[in-house]
Write an enzyme that holds these catalytic residues in place. Structure first.
Site, PDB file in Angstrom:
ATOM      1  CG  ASP A  60      43.840  74.932 -13.722  1.00  0.00           C
ATOM      2  OD1 ASP A  60      43.123  74.159 -13.080  1.00  0.00           O
ATOM      3  OD2 ASP A  60      45.088  74.980 -13.594  1.00  0.00           O
ATOM      4  CB  ALA A  83      38.950  68.059 -15.819  1.00  0.00           C
ATOM      5  CB  ALA A  84      40.699  63.695 -12.857  1.00  0.00           C
ATOM      6  CB  THR A 131      38.218  55.568 -10.681  1.00  0.00           C
ATOM      7  OG1 THR A 131      38.929  54.349 -10.707  1.00  0.00           O
ATOM      8  CG2 THR A 131      38.588  56.289  -9.390  1.00  0.00           C
ATOM      9  CB  SER A 157      41.987  55.619  -5.235  1.00  0.00           C
ATOM     10  OG  SER A 157      42.939  55.213  -4.285  1.00  0.00           O
ATOM     11  CE  LYS A 160      38.037  60.557 -10.291  1.00  0.00           C
ATOM     12  NZ  LYS A 160      37.662  61.585 -11.303  1.00  0.00           N
ATOM     13  CG  ASN A 255      48.770  43.921 -14.139  1.00  0.00           C
ATOM     14  OD1 ASN A 255      47.659  44.230 -14.576  1.00  0.00           O
ATOM     15  ND2 ASN A 255      49.294  44.506 -13.080  1.00  0.00           N
TER      16      ASN A 255
HETATM   17  P1  NAD Z   1      43.478  61.712 -18.761  1.00  0.00           P
HETATM   18  O1  NAD Z   1      44.589  61.946 -17.804  1.00  0.00           O
HETATM   19  O2  NAD Z   1      43.756  61.049 -20.062  1.00  0.00           O
HETATM   20  O3  NAD Z   1      42.769  63.102 -19.111  1.00  0.00           O
HETATM   21  C1  NAD Z   1      42.511  64.084 -18.148  1.00  0.00           C
HETATM   22  C2  NAD Z   1      42.186  65.395 -18.862  1.00  0.00           C
HETATM   23  O4  NAD Z   1      41.895  66.374 -17.852  1.00  0.00           O
HETATM   24  C3  NAD Z   1      43.339  65.934 -19.699  1.00  0.00           C
HETATM   25  O5  NAD Z   1      42.869  66.379 -20.954  1.00  0.00           O
HETATM   26  C4  NAD Z   1      43.873  67.106 -18.876  1.00  0.00           C
HETATM   27  O6  NAD Z   1      44.439  68.143 -19.666  1.00  0.00           O
HETATM   28  C5  NAD Z   1      42.616  67.563 -18.153  1.00  0.00           C
HETATM   29  N1  NAD Z   1      42.924  68.242 -16.886  1.00  0.00           N
HETATM   30  C6  NAD Z   1      43.762  67.821 -15.904  1.00  0.00           C
HETATM   31  N2  NAD Z   1      43.802  68.724 -14.915  1.00  0.00           N
HETATM   32  C7  NAD Z   1      42.973  69.742 -15.265  1.00  0.00           C
HETATM   33  C8  NAD Z   1      42.598  70.973 -14.661  1.00  0.00           C
HETATM   34  N3  NAD Z   1      43.109  71.334 -13.472  1.00  0.00           N
HETATM   35  N4  NAD Z   1      41.690  71.757 -15.284  1.00  0.00           N
HETATM   36  C9  NAD Z   1      41.181  71.393 -16.484  1.00  0.00           C
HETATM   37  N5  NAD Z   1      41.522  70.244 -17.127  1.00  0.00           N
HETATM   38  C10 NAD Z   1      42.412  69.443 -16.511  1.00  0.00           C
HETATM   39  O7  NAD Z   1      42.392  60.935 -17.925  1.00  0.00           O
HETATM   40  P2  NAD Z   1      41.351  59.804 -18.382  1.00  0.00           P
HETATM   41  O8  NAD Z   1      41.996  58.481 -18.266  1.00  0.00           O
HETATM   42  O9  NAD Z   1      40.728  60.205 -19.666  1.00  0.00           O
HETATM   43  O10 NAD Z   1      40.288  59.915 -17.200  1.00  0.00           O
HETATM   44  C11 NAD Z   1      39.191  60.818 -17.295  1.00  0.00           C
HETATM   45  C12 NAD Z   1      38.349  60.695 -16.049  1.00  0.00           C
HETATM   46  O11 NAD Z   1      37.856  59.365 -15.919  1.00  0.00           O
HETATM   47  C13 NAD Z   1      39.099  60.978 -14.742  1.00  0.00           C
HETATM   48  O12 NAD Z   1      38.237  61.679 -13.872  1.00  0.00           O
HETATM   49  C14 NAD Z   1      39.420  59.602 -14.196  1.00  0.00           C
HETATM   50  O13 NAD Z   1      39.512  59.631 -12.795  1.00  0.00           O
HETATM   51  C15 NAD Z   1      38.218  58.815 -14.663  1.00  0.00           C
HETATM   52  N6  NAD Z   1      38.447  57.365 -14.873  1.00  0.00           N
HETATM   53  C16 NAD Z   1      39.483  56.930 -15.650  1.00  0.00           C
HETATM   54  C17 NAD Z   1      39.641  55.574 -15.882  1.00  0.00           C
HETATM   55  C18 NAD Z   1      40.745  55.037 -16.762  1.00  0.00           C
HETATM   56  O14 NAD Z   1      40.913  53.823 -16.833  1.00  0.00           O
HETATM   57  N7  NAD Z   1      41.510  55.870 -17.445  1.00  0.00           N
HETATM   58  C19 NAD Z   1      38.755  54.660 -15.307  1.00  0.00           C
HETATM   59  C20 NAD Z   1      37.714  55.140 -14.505  1.00  0.00           C
HETATM   60  C21 NAD Z   1      37.557  56.500 -14.306  1.00  0.00           C
HETATM   61  O1  TDX Z   2      54.615  50.132 -16.212  1.00  0.00           O
HETATM   62  C1  TDX Z   2      53.654  49.600 -15.635  1.00  0.00           C
HETATM   63  N1  TDX Z   2      53.749  48.325 -15.190  1.00  0.00           N
HETATM   64  C2  TDX Z   2      52.755  47.677 -14.525  1.00  0.00           C
HETATM   65  O2  TDX Z   2      52.891  46.505 -14.135  1.00  0.00           O
HETATM   66  C3  TDX Z   2      52.412  50.307 -15.414  1.00  0.00           C
HETATM   67  C4  TDX Z   2      52.229  51.709 -15.876  1.00  0.00           C
HETATM   68  C5  TDX Z   2      51.401  49.636 -14.764  1.00  0.00           C
HETATM   69  N2  TDX Z   2      51.565  48.369 -14.303  1.00  0.00           N
HETATM   70  C6  TDX Z   2      50.452  47.687 -13.596  1.00  0.00           C
HETATM   71  C7  TDX Z   2      49.846  48.481 -12.452  1.00  0.00           C
HETATM   72  C8  TDX Z   2      48.396  48.045 -12.475  1.00  0.00           C
HETATM   73  O3  TDX Z   2      48.238  46.842 -11.743  1.00  0.00           O
HETATM   74  O4  TDX Z   2      49.403  47.533 -14.545  1.00  0.00           O
HETATM   75  C9  TDX Z   2      48.112  47.755 -13.942  1.00  0.00           C
HETATM   76  C10 TDX Z   2      47.424  48.898 -14.654  1.00  0.00           C
HETATM   77  O5  TDX Z   2      48.134  50.075 -14.354  1.00  0.00           O
HETATM   78  P1  TDX Z   2      47.672  51.519 -14.900  1.00  0.00           P
HETATM   79  O6  TDX Z   2      47.518  51.444 -16.382  1.00  0.00           O
HETATM   80  O7  TDX Z   2      48.589  52.544 -14.323  1.00  0.00           O
HETATM   81  O8  TDX Z   2      46.195  51.640 -14.303  1.00  0.00           O
HETATM   82  P2  TDX Z   2      45.630  51.583 -12.803  1.00  0.00           P
HETATM   83  O9  TDX Z   2      46.662  51.933 -11.807  1.00  0.00           O
HETATM   84  O10 TDX Z   2      44.933  50.268 -12.647  1.00  0.00           O
HETATM   85  O11 TDX Z   2      44.550  52.795 -12.872  1.00  0.00           O
HETATM   86  C11 TDX Z   2      43.736  52.979 -14.052  1.00  0.00           C
HETATM   87  O12 TDX Z   2      42.437  52.492 -13.866  1.00  0.00           O
HETATM   88  C12 TDX Z   2      41.561  53.211 -13.053  1.00  0.00           C
HETATM   89  C13 TDX Z   2      43.673  54.449 -14.471  1.00  0.00           C
HETATM   90  O13 TDX Z   2      44.987  54.961 -14.635  1.00  0.00           O
HETATM   91  C14 TDX Z   2      42.888  55.281 -13.508  1.00  0.00           C
HETATM   92  O14 TDX Z   2      42.775  56.628 -13.957  1.00  0.00           O
HETATM   93  C15 TDX Z   2      41.532  54.675 -13.387  1.00  0.00           C
HETATM   94  O15 TDX Z   2      40.769  55.378 -12.445  1.00  0.00           O
END
Ligand code: NAD
Ligand code: TDX
Length: 348
Positions: A60, A83-84, A131, A157, A160, A255
């Protein structure tokens, strides 16, 4: 020899980054550090778990002493920090988990790197993955640039943004060799079904309502996760110290338009009448503080590092749906247990 620590490598994006680095750099040691929260899943990287240059460490990042120990024991030279806590909706119900992992956890890793590297920054890199949400919310026009002022609006956010500030502070104050990227919404295989696209795929497969927040007119800029992994690899090696790179797909969708497209693609692949899935669309209460629009200007990474997305949205979405069709066990495993409780609390 490079010793690369990837945090969050059992999650959605992290698993694609781990696979990319393990296969691309056989001479480097890749350490995947993950706490395996609800979002972490070792099934995501099962195919590479036996690679000789790969090791998984369950830990962790909130445990600062443990982070220092791992940096020393593995003589870490590079870190890609993913990790986040990553889900905006969960940050609204439980903001402190985001402060702990995203802010304190990042601070711990910076401290561990600073202590271990001890001013010898040659051949070292601290890469922080962030992000586009740190920039806030756009109106109908305009883009996020690398120098857009931060204006985070959700606990996610804001946490982050705090971590980005800490990383930059270690560059300015201690000369730490850092690089940051801010990416738009990712989609693709292994995406946890709390996020929009995999949640919709799962619900369509189970004939459940498709919850659309508000009027569905919020806009996101979608990037295929494997393209993000390539961008991260590119930035780790070619990114300039102290710099920030925006990563995006030039792919904006409201969306509601995205949901309709996905519904029709699913109907097509399921061999049934187009329009069937769209009948499941249900407008629900809007997300608190719902950001209206995100859009990335990715000119800097394209011009300076030569990275561009490789797949179109049509191709990426099609590959994503196929992956979920072919991995129904994965979907069933992650949606059993706690997911059902989360879903009931969120949507009932
Ligand atoms: P995710 O939630 O799928 O994965 C996060 C991972 O981090 C998991 O495997 C979890 O077990 C691990 N984790 C959480 N807390 C932890 C801790 N305290 N110690 C160690 N491990 C821990 O997230 P993701 O969507 O893969 O996002 C990864 C990174 O990219 C994040 O930093 C997120 O902010 C960033 N990001 C995500 C998106 C997106 O669209 N998903 C877009 C831009 C940036
Ligand atoms: O059930 C839903 N209905 C809905 O309308 C969910 C889960 C989402 N939404 C909408 C909210 C947002 O406008 O869809 C859009 C996308 O939602 P998410 O998939 O939750 O993503 P968002 O909030 O945009 O954030 C994502 O992009 C940036 C990631 O989760 C973040 O980790 C990343 O940093």
């Amino acid at each position: 020899m490079k010793n690369i620590l990837i945090t969050g490598g059992a999650g959605f994006i992290g698993s694609h980054v781990v696979r990319r680095m393990v296969t691309q750099y056989p001479d480097a040691n890749i350490y995947n550090l993950d706490a395996l929260t609800y979002a972490g899943n070792l099934e995501n990287i099962k195919d590479i778990e036996k690679a000789t240059n790969y090791e998984f460490i369950k830990a962790d990042i909130v445990d600062g002493a443990l982070m220092e120990k791992i940096f020393v024991e593995k003589d870490i030279t590079h870190i890609i920090h993913l990790a986040a806590e990553s889900h905006v909706d969960r940050s609204i119900t439980n903001p402190m988990a985001f402060v702990e992992t995203n802010v304190i956890g990042t601070g711990n890793l910076l401290q561990a790197a600073k202590k271990h590297w001890n001013g010898n920054y040659n051949g070292k890199k601290f890469y922080h993955v962030s992000t586009d949400e740190v920039y806030g919310s756009l109106g109908e026009t305009g883009f996020f640039y690398e120098d857009t002022a931060y204006d985070p609006r959700s606990p996610y956010s804001a946490s982050k943004a705090s971590s980005d500030h800490l990383v930059r502070a270690f560059y300015h104050t201690y000369g730490m060799p850092i690089v940051i990227s801010n990416c738009s919404n990712n989609y693709g295989p292994n995406h946890f079904p709390e996020k929009l696209i995999p949640l919709l795929i799962n619900n369509i497969l189970n004939d459940k309502p498709l919850p659309i927040y508000g009027k569905g007119d919020n806009v996101r800029d979608w990037l295929f996760v494997k393209d993000h992994a390539v961008a991260i690899d590119t930035i780790l090696y070619k990114g300039k110290e102290g710099e920030t790179y925006n990563i995006g797909g030039h792919n904006e969708w409201s969306n509601i338009d995205l949901v309709r497209l996905l519904c029709d693609k699913m109907d097509e692949k399921l061999g049934r009448e187009i329009g069937t899935a769209q009948k499941l669309i249900t407008f629900v209460k809007d997300r608190a503080g719902h950001d209206m629009r995100y859009a990335i200007d990715a000119t800097k990474i394209e011009k300076e590092l030569g990275w561009t997305p490789s797949v179109t949205f049509e191709e990426g979405l099609s590959q994503t749906i196929d992956w979920y069709f072919e991995n129904k066990d994965w979907l069933e495993n992650v949606t059993s247990g706690d997911y059902a409780n989360y879903y009931d609390k969120m949507y009932s």
